[in-house]
Design a protein around this motif. Sequence first.
Motif, PDB file in Angstrom:
ATOM      1  N   LEU A   1       0.823  -1.213   0.000  1.00  0.00           N
ATOM      2  CA  LEU A   1       0.000   0.000   0.000  1.00  0.00           C
ATOM      3  C   LEU A   1       0.854   1.260   0.000  1.00  0.00           C
ATOM      4  O   LEU A   1       0.482   2.273  -0.605  1.00  0.00           O
ATOM      5  N   GLN A   2       2.001   1.192   0.664  1.00  0.00           N
ATOM      6  CA  GLN A   2       2.900   2.348   0.660  1.00  0.00           C
ATOM      7  C   GLN A   2       3.421   2.612  -0.749  1.00  0.00           C
ATOM      8  O   GLN A   2       3.536   3.768  -1.174  1.00  0.00           O
ATOM      9  N   ALA A   3       3.726   1.557  -1.469  1.00  0.00           N
ATOM     10  CA  ALA A   3       4.205   1.713  -2.848  1.00  0.00           C
ATOM     11  C   ALA A   3       3.130   2.336  -3.743  1.00  0.00           C
ATOM     12  O   ALA A   3       3.445   3.050  -4.698  1.00  0.00           O
ATOM     13  N   GLU A   4       1.882   2.083  -3.429  1.00  0.00           N
ATOM     14  CA  GLU A   4       0.789   2.673  -4.199  1.00  0.00           C
ATOM     15  C   GLU A   4       0.469   4.102  -3.768  1.00  0.00           C
ATOM     16  O   GLU A   4      -0.368   4.770  -4.392  1.00  0.00           O
ATOM     17  N   GLY A   5       1.103   4.563  -2.695  1.00  0.00           N
ATOM     18  CA  GLY A   5       0.896   5.937  -2.255  1.00  0.00           C
ATOM     19  C   GLY A   5      -0.264   6.146  -1.309  1.00  0.00           C
ATOM     20  O   GLY A   5      -0.661   7.286  -1.059  1.00  0.00           O
ATOM     21  N   LEU A   6      -0.812   5.069  -0.724  1.00  0.00           N
ATOM     22  CA  LEU A   6      -1.980   5.224   0.148  1.00  0.00           C
ATOM     23  C   LEU A   6      -1.656   5.909   1.468  1.00  0.00           C
ATOM     24  O   LEU A   6      -2.561   6.375   2.155  1.00  0.00           O
ATOM     25  N   PHE A   7      -0.365   5.982   1.821  1.00  0.00           N
ATOM     26  CA  PHE A   7      -0.001   6.640   3.071  1.00  0.00           C
ATOM     27  C   PHE A   7       0.497   8.069   2.844  1.00  0.00           C
ATOM     28  O   PHE A   7       0.861   8.754   3.809  1.00  0.00           O
ATOM     29  N   ALA A   8       0.540   8.512   1.596  1.00  0.00           N
ATOM     30  CA  ALA A   8       1.156   9.806   1.266  1.00  0.00           C
ATOM     31  C   ALA A   8       0.419  10.967   1.942  1.00  0.00           C
ATOM     32  O   ALA A   8      -0.820  10.995   1.953  1.00  0.00           O
ATOM     33  N   PRO A   9       1.157  11.933   2.494  1.00  0.00           N
ATOM     34  CA  PRO A   9       0.517  13.077   3.162  1.00  0.00           C
ATOM     35  C   PRO A   9      -0.404  13.867   2.251  1.00  0.00           C
ATOM     36  O   PRO A   9      -1.417  14.394   2.709  1.00  0.00           O
ATOM     37  N   GLU A  10      -0.062  13.966   0.966  1.00  0.00           N
ATOM     38  CA  GLU A  10      -0.890  14.769   0.061  1.00  0.00           C
ATOM     39  C   GLU A  10      -2.268  14.148  -0.189  1.00  0.00           C
ATOM     40  O   GLU A  10      -3.161  14.824  -0.717  1.00  0.00           O
ATOM     41  N   ARG A  11      -2.430  12.883   0.179  1.00  0.00           N
ATOM     42  CA  ARG A  11      -3.758  12.254   0.030  1.00  0.00           C
ATOM     43  C   ARG A  11      -4.654  12.508   1.238  1.00  0.00           C
ATOM     44  O   ARG A  11      -5.847  12.213   1.192  1.00  0.00           O
ATOM     45  N   LYS A  12      -4.075  13.021   2.314  1.00  0.00           N
ATOM     46  CA  LYS A  12      -4.851  13.217   3.538  1.00  0.00           C
ATOM     47  C   LYS A  12      -5.801  14.410   3.396  1.00  0.00           C
ATOM     48  O   LYS A  12      -5.438  15.457   2.862  1.00  0.00           O
ATOM     49  N   GLN A  13      -7.013  14.246   3.899  1.00  0.00           N
ATOM     50  CA  GLN A  13      -8.012  15.305   3.867  1.00  0.00           C
ATOM     51  C   GLN A  13      -8.024  16.055   5.202  1.00  0.00           C
ATOM     52  O   GLN A  13      -7.745  15.490   6.253  1.00  0.00           O
ATOM     53  N   MET A  14      -8.341  17.339   5.111  1.00  0.00           N
ATOM     54  CA  MET A  14      -8.456  18.152   6.315  1.00  0.00           C
ATOM     55  C   MET A  14      -9.767  17.833   7.032  1.00  0.00           C
ATOM     56  O   MET A  14     -10.796  17.603   6.393  1.00  0.00           O
ATOM     57  N   LEU A  15      -9.728  17.849   8.355  1.00  0.00           N
ATOM     58  CA  LEU A  15     -10.946  17.651   9.134  1.00  0.00           C
ATOM     59  C   LEU A  15     -11.673  18.985   9.290  1.00  0.00           C
ATOM     60  O   LEU A  15     -11.040  20.024   9.473  1.00  0.00           O
ATOM     61  N   PRO A  16     -13.004  18.980   9.203  1.00  0.00           N
ATOM     62  CA  PRO A  16     -13.749  20.227   9.420  1.00  0.00           C
ATOM     63  C   PRO A  16     -13.583  20.697  10.866  1.00  0.00           C
ATOM     64  O   PRO A  16     -13.512  19.888  11.793  1.00  0.00           O
ATOM     65  N   LEU A  17     -13.544  22.028  11.037  1.00  0.00           N
ATOM     66  CA  LEU A  17     -13.334  22.573  12.379  1.00  0.00           C
ATOM     67  C   LEU A  17     -14.542  22.364  13.286  1.00  0.00           C
ATOM     68  O   LEU A  17     -14.401  22.049  14.465  1.00  0.00           O
ATOM     69  N   PHE A  18     -15.731  22.555  12.729  1.00  0.00           N
ATOM     70  CA  PHE A  18     -16.950  22.448  13.520  1.00  0.00           C
ATOM     71  C   PHE A  18     -17.942  21.523  12.794  1.00  0.00           C
ATOM     72  O   PHE A  18     -18.866  21.999  12.131  1.00  0.00           O
ATOM     73  N   PRO A  19     -17.742  20.214  12.899  1.00  0.00           N
ATOM     74  CA  PRO A  19     -18.641  19.284  12.184  1.00  0.00           C
ATOM     75  C   PRO A  19     -20.050  19.298  12.764  1.00  0.00           C
ATOM     76  O   PRO A  19     -20.237  19.348  13.982  1.00  0.00           O
ATOM     77  N   ASP A  20     -21.026  19.280  11.865  1.00  0.00           N
ATOM     78  CA  ASP A  20     -22.422  19.208  12.294  1.00  0.00           C
ATOM     79  C   ASP A  20     -22.831  17.775  12.617  1.00  0.00           C
ATOM     80  O   ASP A  20     -23.587  17.526  13.555  1.00  0.00           O
ATOM     81  N   THR A  21     -22.333  16.820  11.807  1.00  0.00           N
ATOM     82  CA  THR A  21     -22.698  15.411  11.978  1.00  0.00           C
ATOM     83  C   THR A  21     -21.443  14.550  11.904  1.00  0.00           C
ATOM     84  O   THR A  21     -20.591  14.765  11.037  1.00  0.00           O
ATOM     85  N   ILE A  22     -21.349  13.579  12.802  1.00  0.00           N
ATOM     86  CA  ILE A  22     -20.181  12.702  12.868  1.00  0.00           C
ATOM     87  C   ILE A  22     -20.666  11.261  12.751  1.00  0.00           C
ATOM     88  O   ILE A  22     -21.537  10.815  13.508  1.00  0.00           O
ATOM     89  N   GLY A  23     -20.119  10.528  11.785  1.00  0.00           N
ATOM     90  CA  GLY A  23     -20.452   9.118  11.613  1.00  0.00           C
ATOM     91  C   GLY A  23     -19.450   8.247  12.350  1.00  0.00           C
ATOM     92  O   GLY A  23     -18.242   8.502  12.316  1.00  0.00           O
ATOM     93  N   ILE A  24     -19.943   7.217  13.034  1.00  0.00           N
ATOM     94  CA  ILE A  24     -19.078   6.309  13.792  1.00  0.00           C
ATOM     95  C   ILE A  24     -19.287   4.887  13.281  1.00  0.00           C
ATOM     96  O   ILE A  24     -20.418   4.407  13.185  1.00  0.00           O
ATOM     97  N   VAL A  25     -18.173   4.223  12.944  1.00  0.00           N
ATOM     98  CA  VAL A  25     -18.199   2.822  12.524  1.00  0.00           C
ATOM     99  C   VAL A  25     -17.437   2.021  13.572  1.00  0.00           C
ATOM    100  O   VAL A  25     -16.200   2.092  13.641  1.00  0.00           O
ATOM    101  N   THR A  26     -18.155   1.307  14.407  1.00  0.00           N
ATOM    102  CA  THR A  26     -17.543   0.503  15.458  1.00  0.00           C
ATOM    103  C   THR A  26     -18.593  -0.472  15.973  1.00  0.00           C
ATOM    104  O   THR A  26     -19.728  -0.499  15.483  1.00  0.00           O
TER     105      THR A  26
END
Length: 406
Positions: free
Chosen positions: A121-146
């Motif tokens: 996965l690292q070779a495919e770039g799945l860990f690359a910092p540029e793929r990371k998305q910013m988190l919203p500062l004030f989320p209205d709705t949060i989904g939980i998978v657990t």
Amino acid sequence: MSNALSSDILTVTELTRGLNGLVEDHYDDVWVEGELSDFTRAASGHCYFSLKDEDAQIRCVMWKHLTQHVYFEPEEGMQVRVNGHASVYERRGDLQIQAQAMRQTGKGAQQKAFEQLKQKLQAEGLFAPERKQMLPLFPDTIGIVTSGQGAAVHDLQSGLARRFPPAEVVLCPVTVQGLDAPQAIADAVAAFNELPSDDAQRPDLLIVGRGGGSTEDLWAFNEEKVARALDASALPVVSAVGHESDVTIADLVADERAATPSAAAELVVPDRRDVAGRIRGLHDRLHTQVTRRLQNARQHVDALVASRAFHAPARRLRQHRQRLDVLADRLERGGTRVVKQARTRLDHLHDRLHALDPEQPLRRGYAHLTRDGMPVHSAESLDEGERVRLHFQDGHRDAHVLPSDA
């Protein structure tokens, strides 16, 4: 050879049941190692497979409720150890093992699988910092998978409610360990992403994880299908798996990693007390700036009121009016002189034009001569018989040139 007594004859059922009893008594709890073969999962969720070595093989079955203790994806040819009890399947008379647990064999097999997938996965770039998305500062709705039960979901829900009550929490409960867990986690992430943008339950971000446990307990979050689902998510994903020392493939792929579920609540929403403090700070700064500007404006107004111009506007107006009268007088006198000079020059030009007027001699009785429209200046330039024109004040007449001695 004598015939057997009828009392010695067993039915097939009696024989298989007897064999089953013998087998279960002697092999009630065994570990068997072999090569995995013909692994299938029925629609019921039960798993059927064989274990074999160079000289023999034996059928195995694992009931659905026990598959949660299998922490890897079984593959053809994989070397495994199976714990369970041996029995005879009476309907077919087959010897089998009813498996309770399955483990990969070989020193460091689990770690080796982890490293191989990590490198891929690292070779495919799945860990690359540029793929990371910013988190919203004030989320209205949060989904939980657990998991829908346990300390993790409680810690998440209570932490979010305590820190930032306005945020709505939407839980998608899934199994988080065993054979079914990777697919269940991946499906839940995909389901959240597929919600329409105007759906009230579509979250602004996802928290995916579970509470602490052994390496085997957390293994679902090291599976490739979970990693692919997190990478494909258009919603920002925070992983919250196990304890701080536990690092999974999901942690590496996610946009942000929280050391624990409790830490995830702190990561995705601000503390309402911090927000209130920031608002108070901004209010104080705004109040200070407005007060300062009002004070400056008040001082400026006071300076204007105290000035001479403010107290004697009539005198200033009279001064300006007088200055305007002086300028108007200068303009009037200057304009008269300019007009007089222009008139004198115009009269002079008129006299010159009048003197040069070619009609003036004609009005006194003179005439002028032209030939072919051009003035004639001497008699010698005319030849006998040429036609000329005489111009008078009231018209013209044509004539011919006669000989000079005529």
